[in-house]
Write an enzyme that holds these catalytic residues in place. Structure first.
Site, mmCIF file in Angstrom:
data_model
loop_
_atom_site.group_PDB
_atom_site.id
_atom_site.type_symbol
_atom_site.label_atom_id
_atom_site.label_comp_id
_atom_site.label_asym_id
_atom_site.label_seq_id
_atom_site.Cartn_x
_atom_site.Cartn_y
_atom_site.Cartn_z
ATOM 1 N N LYS A 153 0.841 -0.638 -0.160
ATOM 2 C CA LYS A 153 -0.150 -0.194 -0.054
ATOM 3 C C LYS A 153 0.808 1.381 -0.139
ATOM 4 O O LYS A 153 0.358 1.595 -0.703
ATOM 5 C CB LYS A 153 -0.883 0.322 1.466
ATOM 6 C CG LYS A 153 -1.959 1.278 1.951
ATOM 7 C CD LYS A 153 -2.523 1.300 2.739
ATOM 8 C CE LYS A 153 -1.601 1.812 3.955
ATOM 9 N NZ LYS A 153 -1.607 3.629 3.579
ATOM 10 N N ASN A 154 2.234 1.258 1.341
ATOM 11 C CA ASN A 154 2.739 2.713 1.102
ATOM 12 C C ASN A 154 3.200 3.055 -0.227
ATOM 13 O O ASN A 154 3.724 3.569 0.152
ATOM 14 C CB ASN A 154 3.346 2.827 2.651
ATOM 15 C CG ASN A 154 1.685 2.658 3.783
ATOM 16 O OD1 ASN A 154 1.103 3.059 3.691
ATOM 17 N ND2 ASN A 154 2.261 2.554 4.789
ATOM 18 N N ASP B 148 -4.159 8.122 9.136
ATOM 19 C CA ASP B 148 -4.728 6.931 11.047
ATOM 20 C C ASP B 148 -4.719 8.099 11.648
ATOM 21 O O ASP B 148 -4.045 8.979 11.500
ATOM 22 C CB ASP B 148 -4.108 6.339 10.717
ATOM 23 C CG ASP B 148 -4.505 5.037 10.295
ATOM 24 O OD1 ASP B 148 -5.152 4.688 9.540
ATOM 25 O OD2 ASP B 148 -3.068 4.399 9.016
HETATM 26 C C1 UD1 Z 1 5.007 6.363 6.450
HETATM 27 C C2 UD1 Z 1 3.382 5.276 6.728
HETATM 28 C C3 UD1 Z 1 3.514 5.454 8.078
HETATM 29 C C4 UD1 Z 1 4.497 4.376 8.564
HETATM 30 C C5 UD1 Z 1 5.195 5.879 8.934
HETATM 31 C C6 UD1 Z 1 6.781 5.439 9.445
HETATM 32 C C7 UD1 Z 1 2.436 6.081 4.389
HETATM 33 C C8 UD1 Z 1 1.320 6.840 3.588
HETATM 34 N N1 UD1 Z 1 2.178 6.314 5.883
HETATM 35 O O1 UD1 Z 1 3.677 7.557 7.031
HETATM 36 O O2 UD1 Z 1 2.233 3.385 7.497
HETATM 37 O O3 UD1 Z 1 4.140 4.310 10.021
HETATM 38 O O4 UD1 Z 1 5.680 6.321 7.431
HETATM 39 O O5 UD1 Z 1 7.483 3.830 9.169
HETATM 40 O O6 UD1 Z 1 3.297 5.708 4.207
HETATM 41 N N2 UD1 Z 1 7.421 14.187 11.271
HETATM 42 C C9 UD1 Z 1 6.832 15.322 11.533
HETATM 43 N N3 UD1 Z 1 7.123 16.571 10.991
HETATM 44 C C10 UD1 Z 1 7.331 16.143 9.376
HETATM 45 C C11 UD1 Z 1 6.497 14.728 9.193
HETATM 46 C C12 UD1 Z 1 6.564 13.622 9.963
HETATM 47 O O7 UD1 Z 1 6.957 15.660 12.561
HETATM 48 O O8 UD1 Z 1 7.261 17.379 8.641
HETATM 49 C C13 UD1 Z 1 7.331 12.966 12.512
HETATM 50 C C14 UD1 Z 1 5.699 12.078 12.687
HETATM 51 O O9 UD1 Z 1 4.765 13.174 13.092
HETATM 52 C C15 UD1 Z 1 6.424 11.066 13.055
HETATM 53 C C16 UD1 Z 1 7.328 10.614 12.548
HETATM 54 O O10 UD1 Z 1 8.290 11.892 12.044
HETATM 55 O O11 UD1 Z 1 6.281 11.095 14.047
HETATM 56 C C17 UD1 Z 1 7.530 9.917 10.811
HETATM 57 O O12 UD1 Z 1 6.611 10.148 10.529
HETATM 58 P P1 UD1 Z 1 6.614 9.757 8.756
HETATM 59 O O13 UD1 Z 1 8.140 8.958 8.311
HETATM 60 O O14 UD1 Z 1 7.164 11.072 7.712
HETATM 61 O O15 UD1 Z 1 6.129 8.986 8.126
HETATM 62 P P2 UD1 Z 1 4.302 8.789 7.622
HETATM 63 O O16 UD1 Z 1 4.795 9.145 6.090
HETATM 64 O O17 UD1 Z 1 3.234 9.922 7.942
#
Ligand code: UD1
Length: 422
Positions: free
Chosen positions: A26-27, A122
């Site tokens: 999915k991701n 989510d």
């Molecule tokens: C993606 C996945 C999710 C997975 C996650 C970590 C998708 C659609 N989702 O989510 O299933 O659990 O990677 O492997 O692919 N953060 C910030 N600022 C930002 C970006 C992120 O503070 O600009 C923080 C987030 O709140 C979180 C952490 O960084 O605590 C990791 O987030 P991130 O790796 O960006 O996850 P997603 O891409 O949202």
């Protein structure tokens, strides 16, 4: 399917035995779909999972002017991208999937503007966008927030920059990398995410004609090119679905052969299962997980790849809930990801949460009860616990699970579980 119409009814306990096939992630698929906006013409994506989120991203791309065609029988999708795609992504679609934010980088670099409603996804934590925004601003974008939308413009196009991510965010790495491929000059991104999904996306971009180096390492370098061309790419196997089946085998004292599963993308989770007592062997097209006793409790701490994935954290808690001994599971990626612990406690699990640590003391058997799936992975974790519970468990809001696991109920039945969709 309406959002409240499905629940899963699971009669436990069960021992899962047999073979299961894992399709595309999915991701990965959602990001490949969004990145297709970079190349005009007919892009082909293979091994695309037949899940609700893929339908939502298809609709988003259609509204941006693409012609999207998906055949669930072959898992092949074609995306015909116009010379000038639209630039607005509305709330009604964006709120349903977090991955919609992945159209930001491609639109900004290709049509020099994007208006994207703030994403949902989510309920697993605050999920900021500050790294995405800071990276794109460093490349020359002007970004503001108005009426729940991110408004981004770069009238003269984006330019290369040197960017350091504060945390190796998956989404920020993807947005900045996809923006950089059509920017002028070189972009160097430090402290990037190294998840296999990032490599898969980078390989698709390279097939389109992008110049990218360092995929899978902490620094990615992108030399911008003037234009990209349509490409053909097969989606990487879903490592979280694969890991879920591996945990299911270990928890139910079962024996599952996971076809298409990549053990090399799950080194730490599989090491944990071996420590819990599982025997893992490779097969010609995947691997097999066999367990003939109750698992031994294992400590787990989630971390960015290659660390233990946060998306398998609920499975780790569920496994410890039925293990011999006790363990600590630490969540280092998303702060609100212990919400499902309350649901697991309804099945009788013995868990204490303190900040981002959960202390779990295993019980021989849990006891079936109605529970609520709060997100995709929490839902899957509850199903695994239900398989180790005595009596009937009803998992409400199972539509969450179907967002990430194609044919979940059918696969579980084929492995011997008593599962009904109600
Ligand atoms: C993606 C996945 C999710 C997975 C996650 C970590 C998708 C659609 N989702 O989510 O299933 O659990 O990677 O492997 O692919 N953060 C910030 N600022 C930002 C970006 C992120 O503070 O600009 C923080 C987030 O709140 C979180 C952490 O960084 O605590 C990791 O987030 P991130 O790796 O960006 O996850 P997603 O891409 O949202």
């Amino acid at each position: 399917m309406t959002e409240s119409s499905t629940a899963l009814r699971i009669a436990g306990p069960a021992r899962l035995v047999g073979e299961v096939t894992v399709t595309g992630a999915k991701n990965s698929a959602l990001k490949l779909m969004a990145a297709s906006l970079l190349a005009p013409g007919k892009n082909t994506l293979r091994n695309v999972p037949d899940i609700a989120d893929v339908g939502i991203m298809s609709e988003l791309l259609r509204r941006l002017g693409c012609v999207v065609d998906f055949d669930p029988a072959t898992n092949v999708m074609t995306i015909e991208v116009p010379q000038t795609p639209g630039h607005i992504a509305e709330y009604d679609l964006v709120r349903k999937i977090r991955a919609s934010i992945n159209v930001l980088g491609p639109l900004l670099t290709r049509v020099h503007q994007a208006e994207i409603s703030l994403p949902g996804g989510d309920a697993i934590g605050s999920r900021g966008l500050d790294f995405h925004i800071a990276g794109l601003e460093a490349m020359g974008a002007a970004i503001s927030f108005e009426h729940g939308f991110i408004i981004a413009t770069a009238p003269a196009g984006l330019r290369g920059a040197e960017i350091e991510l504060k945390f190796p965010s998956v989404g920020a790495t993807e947005n900045i990398m996809t923006a950089a491929v059509l920017a002028s000059g070189t972009t160097i991104i430090h402290n990037v995410a190294r998840e296999p999904d990032i490599i898969d996306l980078g390989e698709y971009l390279i097939k389109m004609g992008a110049q990218i180096e360092g995929l899978g390492s902490p620094t990615i370098t992108v030399n911008g090119v003037k234009e990209l061309h349509a490409a053909d790419h097969s989606t990487l196997a879903d490592r979280i679905v694969t890991g879920t089946w591996a945990f299911a085998a270990a928890m139910t004292q079962g024996d599952i052969t996971i076809k298409g599963g990549r053990a090399d993308h799950l080194e730490i989770p599989l090491d944990k299962l071996v420590a819990a007592g599982a025997v893992i062997t490779s097969t010609p097209d995947g691997f097999r997980v066999k367990m003939d006793k109750r698992p031994v409790a294992v400590d787990v701490a989630t971390l960015p790849y290659p660390g233990f994935p946060t998306d398998l954290q609920p499975m780790a808690i569920s496994l410890n809930a039925i293990a011999t001994g006790s363990a600590i599971v630490t969540e280092n990626v998303f702060e609100a990801r212990f919400m499902f612990v309350n649901e697991l406690q309804r099945l009788g699990a013995n868990i204490t949460v303190d900040g981002h640590h959960a202390a779990i003391s295993g019980k021989e058997q849990l006891s079936g009860a109605p529970v609520l799936a709060t997100d995709i992975r929490a839902g899957a974790g509850l199903v695994l616990a239900a398989l180790c519970s005595d009596g009937v468990t009803i998992v409400e809001d199972a539509f969450h699970i179907e967002r990430g696991y194609p044919n979940f109920a059918q696969d579980l039945r084929a492995l011997g579980a008593q599962v009904e969709v109600i």
